[in-house]
Design a protein around this motif. Sequence first.
Motif, PDB file in Angstrom:
ATOM      1  N   GLU A 160       0.826  -1.197   0.000  1.00 52.02           N
ATOM      2  CA  GLU A 160       0.000   0.000   0.000  1.00 52.02           C
ATOM      3  C   GLU A 160       0.873   1.266   0.000  1.00 52.02           C
ATOM      4  OE1 GLU A 160      -3.598   1.906  -0.308  1.00 52.02           O
ATOM      5  OE2 GLU A 160      -3.206  -0.266  -0.322  1.00 52.02           O
ATOM      6  N   ILE A 161       1.963   1.217   0.729  1.00 49.54           N
ATOM      7  CA  ILE A 161       2.838   2.381   0.809  1.00 49.54           C
ATOM      8  C   ILE A 161       3.490   2.669  -0.534  1.00 49.54           C
ATOM      9  CG2 ILE A 161       4.824   1.005   1.566  1.00 49.54           C
ATOM     10  CD1 ILE A 161       3.922   4.553   2.706  1.00 49.54           C
ATOM     11  N   TYR A 162       3.760   1.604  -1.275  1.00 50.74           N
ATOM     12  CA  TYR A 162       4.334   1.792  -2.617  1.00 50.74           C
ATOM     13  C   TYR A 162       3.314   2.465  -3.538  1.00 50.74           C
ATOM     14  CZ  TYR A 162       5.736   0.689  -7.376  1.00 50.74           C
ATOM     15  OH  TYR A 162       6.027   0.781  -8.713  1.00 50.74           O
ATOM     16  N   LYS A 163       2.096   2.036  -3.453  1.00 49.52           N
ATOM     17  CA  LYS A 163       1.058   2.615  -4.312  1.00 49.52           C
ATOM     18  C   LYS A 163       0.883   4.108  -4.017  1.00 49.52           C
ATOM     19  CE  LYS A 163      -1.485  -1.759  -4.685  1.00 49.52           C
ATOM     20  NZ  LYS A 163      -2.753  -2.465  -4.381  1.00 49.52           N
ATOM     21  N   LEU A 164       0.917   4.476  -2.718  1.00 51.97           N
ATOM     22  CA  LEU A 164       0.769   5.886  -2.356  1.00 51.97           C
ATOM     23  C   LEU A 164       1.966   6.712  -2.837  1.00 51.97           C
ATOM     24  CD1 LEU A 164      -0.625   5.516   1.291  1.00 51.97           C
ATOM     25  CD2 LEU A 164      -1.880   6.175  -0.767  1.00 51.97           C
ATOM     26  N   GLU A 167       1.770   7.157  -6.634  1.00 49.73           N
ATOM     27  CA  GLU A 167       0.741   8.142  -6.976  1.00 49.73           C
ATOM     28  C   GLU A 167       1.244   9.559  -6.714  1.00 49.73           C
ATOM     29  OE1 GLU A 167      -3.923   9.200  -5.808  1.00 49.73           O
ATOM     30  OE2 GLU A 167      -2.883   7.488  -4.882  1.00 49.73           O
ATOM     31  N   LEU A 168       1.975   9.735  -5.598  1.00 48.99           N
ATOM     32  CA  LEU A 168       2.546  11.050  -5.295  1.00 48.99           C
ATOM     33  C   LEU A 168       3.511  11.488  -6.393  1.00 48.99           C
ATOM     34  CD1 LEU A 168       3.090  13.422  -3.320  1.00 48.99           C
ATOM     35  CD2 LEU A 168       4.882  11.995  -2.292  1.00 48.99           C
ATOM     36  N   PHE A 169       4.322  10.561  -6.881  1.00 50.86           N
ATOM     37  CA  PHE A 169       5.289  10.909  -7.927  1.00 50.86           C
ATOM     38  C   PHE A 169       4.579  11.321  -9.213  1.00 50.86           C
ATOM     39  CE2 PHE A 169       7.814   9.565 -11.609  1.00 50.86           C
ATOM     40  CZ  PHE A 169       8.915  10.390 -11.445  1.00 50.86           C
ATOM     41  N   PHE A 170       3.520  10.584  -9.574  1.00 48.35           N
ATOM     42  CA  PHE A 170       2.778  10.901 -10.802  1.00 48.35           C
ATOM     43  C   PHE A 170       2.092  12.266 -10.709  1.00 48.35           C
ATOM     44  CE2 PHE A 170       2.273   6.118 -11.752  1.00 48.35           C
ATOM     45  CZ  PHE A 170       3.486   6.120 -12.424  1.00 48.35           C
ATOM     46  N   VAL A 198      11.284   8.558  -2.806  1.00 51.40           N
ATOM     47  CA  VAL A 198      10.322   7.923  -1.891  1.00 51.40           C
ATOM     48  C   VAL A 198       9.978   6.527  -2.387  1.00 51.40           C
ATOM     49  CG1 VAL A 198       7.999   8.056  -0.922  1.00 51.40           C
ATOM     50  CG2 VAL A 198       9.386  10.130  -1.138  1.00 51.40           C
ATOM     51  N   VAL A 199       9.660   6.427  -3.692  1.00 58.25           N
ATOM     52  CA  VAL A 199       9.255   5.139  -4.266  1.00 58.25           C
ATOM     53  C   VAL A 199      10.466   4.222  -4.442  1.00 58.25           C
ATOM     54  CG1 VAL A 199       8.057   4.053  -6.182  1.00 58.25           C
ATOM     55  CG2 VAL A 199       7.366   6.310  -5.420  1.00 58.25           C
ATOM     56  N   SER A 200      11.583   4.782  -4.919  1.00 59.22           N
ATOM     57  CA  SER A 200      12.757   3.958  -5.226  1.00 59.22           C
ATOM     58  C   SER A 200      13.311   3.283  -3.982  1.00 59.22           C
ATOM     59  CB  SER A 200      13.835   4.830  -5.872  1.00 59.22           C
ATOM     60  OG  SER A 200      13.362   5.381  -7.083  1.00 59.22           O
ATOM     61  N   ASN A 201      13.338   3.984  -2.849  1.00 58.29           N
ATOM     62  CA  ASN A 201      13.864   3.383  -1.622  1.00 58.29           C
ATOM     63  C   ASN A 201      12.956   2.280  -1.105  1.00 58.29           C
ATOM     64  OD1 ASN A 201      16.384   4.719  -0.902  1.00 58.29           O
ATOM     65  ND2 ASN A 201      15.167   6.578  -0.789  1.00 58.29           N
ATOM     66  N   ILE A 202      11.641   2.416  -1.305  1.00 57.83           N
ATOM     67  CA  ILE A 202      10.723   1.342  -0.907  1.00 57.83           C
ATOM     68  C   ILE A 202      11.003   0.088  -1.722  1.00 57.83           C
ATOM     69  CG2 ILE A 202       8.305   0.625  -0.896  1.00 57.83           C
ATOM     70  CD1 ILE A 202       7.571   3.528  -0.259  1.00 57.83           C
ATOM     71  N   VAL A 203      11.196   0.271  -3.029  1.00 56.28           N
ATOM     72  CA  VAL A 203      11.452  -0.879  -3.904  1.00 56.28           C
ATOM     73  C   VAL A 203      12.779  -1.545  -3.542  1.00 56.28           C
ATOM     74  CG1 VAL A 203      11.830  -1.589  -6.281  1.00 56.28           C
ATOM     75  CG2 VAL A 203      10.066   0.096  -5.762  1.00 56.28           C
ATOM     76  N   SER A 225      12.992  11.086   2.465  1.00 55.56           N
ATOM     77  CA  SER A 225      12.718  11.687   1.158  1.00 55.56           C
ATOM     78  C   SER A 225      11.304  12.252   1.097  1.00 55.56           C
ATOM     79  CB  SER A 225      12.913  10.644   0.052  1.00 55.56           C
ATOM     80  OG  SER A 225      14.258  10.214   0.016  1.00 55.56           O
ATOM     81  N   CYS A 226      10.365  11.589   1.779  1.00 56.62           N
ATOM     82  CA  CYS A 226       8.988  12.086   1.825  1.00 56.62           C
ATOM     83  C   CYS A 226       8.928  13.437   2.543  1.00 56.62           C
ATOM     84  CB  CYS A 226       8.096  11.065   2.513  1.00 56.62           C
ATOM     85  SG  CYS A 226       6.348  11.533   2.549  1.00 56.62           S
ATOM     86  N   LEU A 227       9.661  13.558   3.651  1.00 55.34           N
ATOM     87  CA  LEU A 227       9.708  14.831   4.358  1.00 55.34           C
ATOM     88  C   LEU A 227      10.361  15.916   3.509  1.00 55.34           C
ATOM     89  CD1 LEU A 227      10.730  13.632   7.942  1.00 55.34           C
ATOM     90  CD2 LEU A 227       8.450  14.254   7.120  1.00 55.34           C
ATOM     91  N   GLU A 228      11.410  15.539   2.755  1.00 54.29           N
ATOM     92  CA  GLU A 228      12.065  16.508   1.873  1.00 54.29           C
ATOM     93  C   GLU A 228      11.091  16.986   0.793  1.00 54.29           C
ATOM     94  OE1 GLU A 228      15.912  16.813  -1.176  1.00 54.29           O
ATOM     95  OE2 GLU A 228      15.450  14.930  -0.123  1.00 54.29           O
ATOM     96  N   THR A 229      10.295  16.051   0.271  1.00 59.79           N
ATOM     97  CA  THR A 229       9.309  16.418  -0.748  1.00 59.79           C
ATOM     98  C   THR A 229       8.294  17.414  -0.200  1.00 59.79           C
ATOM     99  OG1 THR A 229       9.561  14.250  -1.775  1.00 59.79           O
ATOM    100  CG2 THR A 229       7.586  15.494  -2.336  1.00 59.79           C
TER     101      THR A 229
END
Length: 247
Positions: A160-164, A167-170, A198-203, A225-229
Motif C-alpha cells: 500500500e505504501i508503494y502505491k501511495l 501516486e505522489l510521484f505521478f 520515496v518510491v525507489s527506496n521502498i522498492v 525523502s517524503c519529508l524533503e518532498t
Amino acid sequence: MSYQFLITDNRKPTTENRQQTTDNRQPTTDNRQRTTDNGQQKTDNRKQTTENRQQKTDNRKQTTENRQQKTDNRQPTTDNRQPTTDNRQQKTDNRKQTTENRQQKTDNRKQTTENRQQKTDNRQPTTDNPQQKTDNRKQSTDNSQPTNKMQDSRSYKDLEIYKLGLELFFIIHPLTLQLPKYEMYELGSQLRRSADSVVSNIVEGYGRRRYKADFIRFLVFSHASCLETINHIQKIAHLYQDIEPKF
C-alpha cells in the motif's frame, strides 16, 4: 863537549818517558770523554724520565678531572631517578587499582550470572507445560497475522505504501513542469528527485527484505525523502502562489 854530550844523553830517556806519559794519558782522556758522554746521556735520560713523570702527572690530573666530570654528570641522573621511582610507584598503585577494578567486575559478572540463573529457575515452572507453550505460540501467531501483510505480499507492487508513493510521484512530476524555466533545474529538479526517491527506496528495501536491518534502513531513507518532498512543496507554494491550488 863531553859534558854537553852527557847531558844530551841523559835527556833522551826523559823525553821518551814524557812521550810514554803522554801516550798513557791519551786513553785516560778518551775515558774521560766517554765518561762525559755517558754523563750527558744520563742527564738526557733523567730529563726524559722527568718529562715522562710530568706527562703521567698531567694524565692523572686529566683522569681526575674526567672522573669529577662523570661524578657531576651522574648527580643529575641520580636526581632524575627519584621522579622515575615515584612514577614506578604510581604505576604500581595504578596496577593495583586496575586489578581491584577487574576483581570487582568479575564479582559483578558472577552476581549477574547468579541473577540470570535465578531468573531461569523462576521461569522453569512456566515452561514445564509444553502444551501451554504451544497454545501461546499459536495465539501469538494468530494475533500477528493481520499486521504481517508485508511478508504475505508477493511483490512490492502489492504494498500500500508503494502505491501511495507512486501516486505522489505521478502528481508531482507534471506540476514541476509548470514552474518557470529558471526553476526547472533548481526547486523543480529537487522536488522530482525527492518524490522519486520515496518510491525507489521502498522498492530497493523490499528487494533486501531478507535482511531486516537493510529493509528498515531503506524505509527510513524513504521516509526522509517524503519529508524533503513536503518541504519543497511548501517552498514552491509560498514562492509561486499562482500554482498553489494545484499543489
